[in-house]
Design a protein around this motif. Structure first.
Motif, PDB file in Angstrom:
ATOM      1  N   TRP A 178      52.444  41.588  41.496  1.00  0.00           N
ATOM      2  CA  TRP A 178      53.151  40.312  41.387  1.00  0.00           C
ATOM      3  C   TRP A 178      52.604  39.356  42.430  1.00  0.00           C
ATOM      4  CZ3 TRP A 178      57.705  38.378  44.374  1.00  0.00           C
ATOM      5  CH2 TRP A 178      58.275  37.236  43.801  1.00  0.00           C
ATOM      6  N   GLN A 179      52.186  38.211  41.974  1.00  0.00           N
ATOM      7  CA  GLN A 179      51.710  37.125  42.824  1.00  0.00           C
ATOM      8  C   GLN A 179      50.604  37.571  43.783  1.00  0.00           C
ATOM      9  OE1 GLN A 179      55.332  35.506  44.589  1.00  0.00           O
ATOM     10  NE2 GLN A 179      55.606  34.169  42.827  1.00  0.00           N
ATOM     11  N   GLU A 180      49.691  38.388  43.276  1.00  0.00           N
ATOM     12  CA  GLU A 180      48.533  38.789  44.064  1.00  0.00           C
ATOM     13  C   GLU A 180      47.288  38.181  43.445  1.00  0.00           C
ATOM     14  OE1 GLU A 180      48.068  42.712  45.598  1.00  0.00           O
ATOM     15  OE2 GLU A 180      50.200  43.148  45.370  1.00  0.00           O
ATOM     16  N   ARG A 181      46.136  38.507  44.006  1.00  0.00           N
ATOM     17  CA  ARG A 181      44.886  37.944  43.496  1.00  0.00           C
ATOM     18  C   ARG A 181      44.683  38.322  42.028  1.00  0.00           C
ATOM     19  NH1 ARG A 181      42.155  41.956  47.509  1.00  0.00           N
ATOM     20  NH2 ARG A 181      43.283  40.517  48.782  1.00  0.00           N
ATOM     21  N   THR A 182      43.935  37.493  41.341  1.00  0.00           N
ATOM     22  CA  THR A 182      43.631  37.737  39.933  1.00  0.00           C
ATOM     23  C   THR A 182      42.647  38.895  39.817  1.00  0.00           C
ATOM     24  OG1 THR A 182      43.994  35.416  39.398  1.00  0.00           O
ATOM     25  CG2 THR A 182      42.690  36.708  37.833  1.00  0.00           C
ATOM     26  N   ILE A 183      42.963  39.836  38.956  1.00  0.00           N
ATOM     27  CA  ILE A 183      42.096  40.973  38.680  1.00  0.00           C
ATOM     28  C   ILE A 183      41.655  40.882  37.221  1.00  0.00           C
ATOM     29  CG2 ILE A 183      42.003  43.502  38.489  1.00  0.00           C
ATOM     30  CD1 ILE A 183      42.074  42.504  41.395  1.00  0.00           C
ATOM     31  N   SER A 184      40.391  41.178  36.976  1.00  0.00           N
ATOM     32  CA  SER A 184      39.868  41.136  35.608  1.00  0.00           C
ATOM     33  C   SER A 184      39.176  42.465  35.291  1.00  0.00           C
ATOM     34  CB  SER A 184      38.901  39.962  35.446  1.00  0.00           C
ATOM     35  OG  SER A 184      37.867  40.053  36.396  1.00  0.00           O
ATOM     36  N   PRO A 185      38.934  42.738  34.016  1.00  0.00           N
ATOM     37  CA  PRO A 185      38.250  43.976  33.657  1.00  0.00           C
ATOM     38  C   PRO A 185      36.908  44.107  34.394  1.00  0.00           C
ATOM     39  CG  PRO A 185      39.245  43.035  31.718  1.00  0.00           C
ATOM     40  CD  PRO A 185      39.384  41.999  32.823  1.00  0.00           C
ATOM     41  N   GLY A 186      36.609  45.343  34.776  1.00  0.00           N
ATOM     42  CA  GLY A 186      35.395  45.629  35.537  1.00  0.00           C
ATOM     43  C   GLY A 186      35.727  46.528  36.717  1.00  0.00           C
ATOM     44  N   LEU A 187      34.791  46.678  37.617  1.00  0.00           N
ATOM     45  CA  LEU A 187      35.002  47.540  38.773  1.00  0.00           C
ATOM     46  C   LEU A 187      36.026  46.949  39.731  1.00  0.00           C
ATOM     47  CD1 LEU A 187      31.366  48.681  39.644  1.00  0.00           C
ATOM     48  CD2 LEU A 187      33.128  49.953  38.405  1.00  0.00           C
ATOM     49  N   MET A 188      36.823  47.828  40.325  1.00  0.00           N
ATOM     50  CA  MET A 188      37.814  47.417  41.316  1.00  0.00           C
ATOM     51  C   MET A 188      37.946  48.531  42.350  1.00  0.00           C
ATOM     52  SD  MET A 188      41.872  46.548  40.912  1.00  0.00           S
ATOM     53  CE  MET A 188      42.393  48.269  40.891  1.00  0.00           C
ATOM     54  N   ARG A 189      38.108  48.151  43.586  1.00  0.00           N
ATOM     55  CA  ARG A 189      38.283  49.126  44.651  1.00  0.00           C
ATOM     56  C   ARG A 189      39.709  49.029  45.192  1.00  0.00           C
ATOM     57  NH1 ARG A 189      33.886  48.248  48.012  1.00  0.00           N
ATOM     58  NH2 ARG A 189      32.840  49.844  46.803  1.00  0.00           N
ATOM     59  N   TYR A 190      40.404  50.168  45.214  1.00  0.00           N
ATOM     60  CA  TYR A 190      41.670  50.275  45.922  1.00  0.00           C
ATOM     61  C   TYR A 190      41.339  50.541  47.387  1.00  0.00           C
ATOM     62  CZ  TYR A 190      44.807  50.756  41.858  1.00  0.00           C
ATOM     63  OH  TYR A 190      45.561  50.547  40.732  1.00  0.00           O
ATOM     64  N   VAL A 191      42.054  49.874  48.281  1.00  0.00           N
ATOM     65  CA  VAL A 191      41.854  50.045  49.719  1.00  0.00           C
ATOM     66  C   VAL A 191      43.203  50.380  50.337  1.00  0.00           C
ATOM     67  CG1 VAL A 191      41.085  48.954  51.862  1.00  0.00           C
ATOM     68  CG2 VAL A 191      39.976  48.351  49.686  1.00  0.00           C
ATOM     69  N   SER A 192      43.254  51.487  51.063  1.00  0.00           N
ATOM     70  CA  SER A 192      44.495  51.914  51.711  1.00  0.00           C
ATOM     71  C   SER A 192      44.974  50.861  52.701  1.00  0.00           C
ATOM     72  CB  SER A 192      44.281  53.239  52.449  1.00  0.00           C
ATOM     73  OG  SER A 192      45.402  53.537  53.256  1.00  0.00           O
ATOM     74  N   THR A 193      46.265  50.596  52.696  1.00  0.00           N
ATOM     75  CA  THR A 193      46.841  49.628  53.631  1.00  0.00           C
ATOM     76  C   THR A 193      46.850  50.151  55.061  1.00  0.00           C
ATOM     77  OG1 THR A 193      49.059  50.443  53.145  1.00  0.00           O
ATOM     78  CG2 THR A 193      48.307  48.502  51.911  1.00  0.00           C
ATOM     79  N   GLU A 194      46.690  51.456  55.238  1.00  0.00           N
ATOM     80  CA  GLU A 194      46.687  52.028  56.592  1.00  0.00           C
ATOM     81  C   GLU A 194      45.296  52.335  57.114  1.00  0.00           C
ATOM     82  OE1 GLU A 194      49.321  55.359  56.967  1.00  0.00           O
ATOM     83  OE2 GLU A 194      51.093  54.126  56.622  1.00  0.00           O
ATOM     84  N   ASP A 195      44.337  52.556  56.221  1.00  0.00           N
ATOM     85  CA  ASP A 195      42.978  52.910  56.640  1.00  0.00           C
ATOM     86  C   ASP A 195      41.982  52.243  55.699  1.00  0.00           C
ATOM     87  OD1 ASP A 195      40.548  54.002  57.334  1.00  0.00           O
ATOM     88  OD2 ASP A 195      41.121  56.070  56.881  1.00  0.00           O
ATOM     89  N   PRO A 196      41.373  51.139  56.125  1.00  0.00           N
ATOM     90  CA  PRO A 196      40.452  50.421  55.233  1.00  0.00           C
ATOM     91  C   PRO A 196      39.225  51.234  54.827  1.00  0.00           C
ATOM     92  CG  PRO A 196      40.442  49.462  57.441  1.00  0.00           C
ATOM     93  CD  PRO A 196      41.526  50.501  57.415  1.00  0.00           C
ATOM     94  N   ASN A 197      38.982  52.362  55.479  1.00  0.00           N
ATOM     95  CA  ASN A 197      37.877  53.241  55.081  1.00  0.00           C
ATOM     96  C   ASN A 197      38.277  54.194  53.963  1.00  0.00           C
ATOM     97  OD1 ASN A 197      35.926  52.264  56.961  1.00  0.00           O
ATOM     98  ND2 ASN A 197      37.088  53.294  58.566  1.00  0.00           N
ATOM     99  N   SER A 198      39.564  54.252  53.659  1.00  0.00           N
ATOM    100  CA  SER A 198      40.063  55.088  52.573  1.00  0.00           C
ATOM    101  C   SER A 198      40.115  54.238  51.312  1.00  0.00           C
ATOM    102  CB  SER A 198      41.452  55.629  52.924  1.00  0.00           C
ATOM    103  OG  SER A 198      41.972  56.366  51.839  1.00  0.00           O
ATOM    104  N   THR A 199      39.183  54.503  50.392  1.00  0.00           N
ATOM    105  CA  THR A 199      39.070  53.688  49.180  1.00  0.00           C
ATOM    106  C   THR A 199      38.876  54.570  47.953  1.00  0.00           C
ATOM    107  OG1 THR A 199      36.666  53.464  49.296  1.00  0.00           O
ATOM    108  CG2 THR A 199      37.979  51.813  50.492  1.00  0.00           C
ATOM    109  N   ALA A 200      39.089  53.974  46.802  1.00  0.00           N
ATOM    110  CA  ALA A 200      38.801  54.617  45.520  1.00  0.00           C
ATOM    111  C   ALA A 200      38.369  53.508  44.562  1.00  0.00           C
ATOM    112  CB  ALA A 200      40.014  55.352  44.975  1.00  0.00           C
ATOM    113  N   THR A 201      37.257  53.718  43.882  1.00  0.00           N
ATOM    114  CA  THR A 201      36.759  52.730  42.931  1.00  0.00           C
ATOM    115  C   THR A 201      37.103  53.174  41.515  1.00  0.00           C
ATOM    116  OG1 THR A 201      34.959  52.128  44.416  1.00  0.00           O
ATOM    117  CG2 THR A 201      34.715  51.501  42.109  1.00  0.00           C
ATOM    118  N   VAL A 202      37.655  52.239  40.751  1.00  0.00           N
ATOM    119  CA  VAL A 202      38.054  52.484  39.369  1.00  0.00           C
ATOM    120  C   VAL A 202      37.456  51.390  38.488  1.00  0.00           C
ATOM    121  CG1 VAL A 202      40.224  53.631  40.035  1.00  0.00           C
ATOM    122  CG2 VAL A 202      40.214  51.164  39.614  1.00  0.00           C
TER     123      VAL A 202
END
Length: 108
Positions: free
Chosen positions: A25-49
């Motif tokens: 809700w009310q966050e940046r626009t996301i579109s189809p394609g690659l996206m990286r989740y970034v942990s709010t506690e550790d910016p080195n903890s990521t997952a690409t989907v």
């Protein structure tokens, strides 16, 4: 690459492929394609989907849309969403972002 923050407790489900959508809700626009989740506690903890679709709807419609009406009656859904968005209401327009299991490094 587009990215979204995610609380650490949900990162495990993303990494196992159990979490295949997110409600924003009310966050940046996301579109189809690659996206990286970034942990709010550790910016080195990521997952690409890979995002396959983004659907906009009222929060009150999300549980039915995702087949979770029994698990997420309105009060439960609203309480859960307010952990992240204190001002959200059932009539707020949200984005349901559908995505793949995490991609192996070779596909990123």
């Amino acid at each position: 690459m587009q990215s979204l923050p995610i609380v650490p407790r949900l990162m495990t489900d993303v990494r196992t492929g159990a979490k295949r959508h997110t409600i924003r809700w009310q966050e940046r626009t996301i579109s189809p394609g690659l996206m990286r989740y970034v942990s709010t506690e550790d910016p080195n903890s990521t997952a690409t989907v890979r995002v396959s679709a983004v659907v906009t709807m009222l929060l009150s419609s999300v549980a039915c849309y995702l087949g979770k009406s029994d698990e997420w009656p309105d009060a439960v859904l609203l309480e859960g969403m307010r952990e992240h968005y204190p001002d959200i209401q059932l009539d707020s327009r949200v984005e349901v972002i559908h995505h793949s299991a995490p991609l192996p490094d070779a596909e990123k």
